[in-house]
Design an enzyme around this catalytic site. Structure first.
Site, mmCIF file in Angstrom:
data_model
loop_
_atom_site.group_PDB
_atom_site.id
_atom_site.type_symbol
_atom_site.label_atom_id
_atom_site.label_comp_id
_atom_site.label_asym_id
_atom_site.label_seq_id
_atom_site.Cartn_x
_atom_site.Cartn_y
_atom_site.Cartn_z
ATOM 1 N N GLY A 31 14.834 -1.333 -2.960
ATOM 2 C CA GLY A 31 15.851 -1.048 -3.943
ATOM 3 C C GLY A 31 17.229 -1.158 -3.732
ATOM 4 O O GLY A 31 17.781 -1.869 -2.709
ATOM 5 N N HIS A 34 20.733 -6.291 -4.274
ATOM 6 C CA HIS A 34 21.882 -7.223 -3.998
ATOM 7 C C HIS A 34 21.387 -8.731 -3.895
ATOM 8 O O HIS A 34 20.181 -8.912 -4.260
ATOM 9 C CB HIS A 34 22.793 -6.885 -2.751
ATOM 10 C CG HIS A 34 21.814 -6.818 -1.647
ATOM 11 N ND1 HIS A 34 21.274 -8.046 -0.945
ATOM 12 C CD2 HIS A 34 21.351 -6.008 -0.688
ATOM 13 C CE1 HIS A 34 20.547 -7.877 0.111
ATOM 14 N NE2 HIS A 34 20.683 -6.457 0.143
ATOM 15 N N HIS A 37 18.191 -9.974 -2.113
ATOM 16 C CA HIS A 37 16.988 -9.408 -2.545
ATOM 17 C C HIS A 37 16.907 -10.744 -3.720
ATOM 18 O O HIS A 37 15.641 -11.223 -3.793
ATOM 19 C CB HIS A 37 17.278 -8.327 -3.221
ATOM 20 C CG HIS A 37 17.263 -7.104 -2.104
ATOM 21 N ND1 HIS A 37 18.413 -6.306 -2.250
ATOM 22 C CD2 HIS A 37 16.401 -6.662 -1.133
ATOM 23 C CE1 HIS A 37 18.079 -5.329 -1.261
ATOM 24 N NE2 HIS A 37 17.019 -5.479 -0.777
#
Ligand code: AMP
Length: 301
Positions: A31, A34, A37
């Site tokens: 998680g 940004h 990802h």
């Protein structure tokens, strides 16, 4: 976009998708997403096609953090993450709790719901350990880190049954270890490794960059500078002793008032074995503390 928090619901969906002949792509994350990802999400979509299913897991996995590491203060922003995933065309976000992933870890700070009767009170006890590539570099600095990573990734593979899973080159050693685990334990999944996304000044994007307040942010570019200097040296000299380059990187890092080199290593990108002579194609990886924040980076030279 769906959000699923329970393992039973995730497994039900996975079975449905498989029966419908859909290809499944998985992007495991912790998680605080940004652009790095999201580039993995894009890669996963390309791999499974528009009729396939892209799953992003968001789980800050306690077993990959050491007792003195930043598990409790690791940045979390689920609302923002869900919005980003929706925007990126993710089909499902899997957000299990610690109690779902590690049932019965009674007394652990990590298990919020261990008192609920449906959990196994005897406690979680099974780990997946890769023994060849896990002891060097990150593994030497963070004992048990990769045990946590391989365990949680193996669990996610069982729950999501992906055809492909996408990992970032930013964590080169991690990707190599996952590939090793997949080959060794015969997981029917193809591992893709996507390139590292960087900020304009070369700093690799990372959720931990949020910790870099004030003057620390500028100092963090020393990782990228180290890579650049090693690249320039190799370009000039064809081969260069690893020991000399390690000293040069250490000196460079020490020029920053709040930076401390944890390790720098030169290695073969496939076997991860250290080399004594650095040449084109050799891989460099380093970990540097900027204040209290530990950053890692790596690149092919
Ligand atoms: P994390 O949320 O840090 O566990 O990372 C989840 C996945 O994203 C891992 O496969 C990372 O290697 C990958 N990743 C993290 N940062 C980047 C980046 N800057 N560029 C590409 N992939 C990344």
């Amino acid at each position: 976009m769906q959000r699923v928090a329970f393992i039973a619901a995730m497994q039900r969906l996975t079975r449905q998708w498989q029966r419908a002949g859909k290809r499944i792509g998985l992007v495991p994350t912790m998680g605080c997403l940004h652009a790095g990802h999201l580039s993995l999400v894009k890669r996963a979509r390309r791999a499974v096609g528009k009729n396939g299913v892209v799953v992003v897991s968001i789980y800050v996995n306690p077993t990959q953090f050491g007792p003195k590491e930043d598990f409790s203060k690791y940045p979390r922003d689920l609302k923002r993450d869900l919005k980003l995933c929706r925007g990126a065309g993710v089909d499902l976000v899997f957000t299990p709790s610690d109690a779902e992933m590690y049932p019965g870890t009674v007394g652990s700070r990590r298990c919020e719901a261990a008192d609920k009767p449906r959990f196994d009170k005897r406690g979680y006890g099974t780990y997946v350990v890769e023994e060849k590539l896990s002891r060097i570099m990150e593994g030497a600095s963070r004992p048990d880190h990769f045990r946590g990573v391989t365990t949680v990734v193996a669990k996610l593979f069982h729950l999501v049954l992906p055809d492909v899973a996408v990992f970032g080159a930013k964590d080169w050693q991690q990707a190599a270890i996952i590939r090793r685990m997949v080959a060794d334990l015969n997981f029917p999944v193809r591992i893709l490794v996507a390139p590292t996304l960087r900020e304009r000044d070369g700093l690799a994007m990372s959720s931990r960059n949020k910790y870099l307040t004030g003057g620390l942010r500028a100092q963090a570019t020393v990782l990228w500078c180290s890579i650049q200097i090693a690249r320039a040296t190799v370009k000039k000299s064809k081969t260069f002793p690893a020991a000399g380059l390690k000293t040069a990187v250490k000196k460079l890092v020490e020029c920053e008032p709040d930076a401390r080199l944890d390790y720098v290593e030169f290695f073969d990108p496939d076997t991860l074995l250290p080399v004594s002579k650095v040449k084109r194609g050799t891989h460099l990886a380093l970990a540097v503390f900027i204040g209290k924040t530990r950053l890692i980076d790596n690149a092919r030279l």
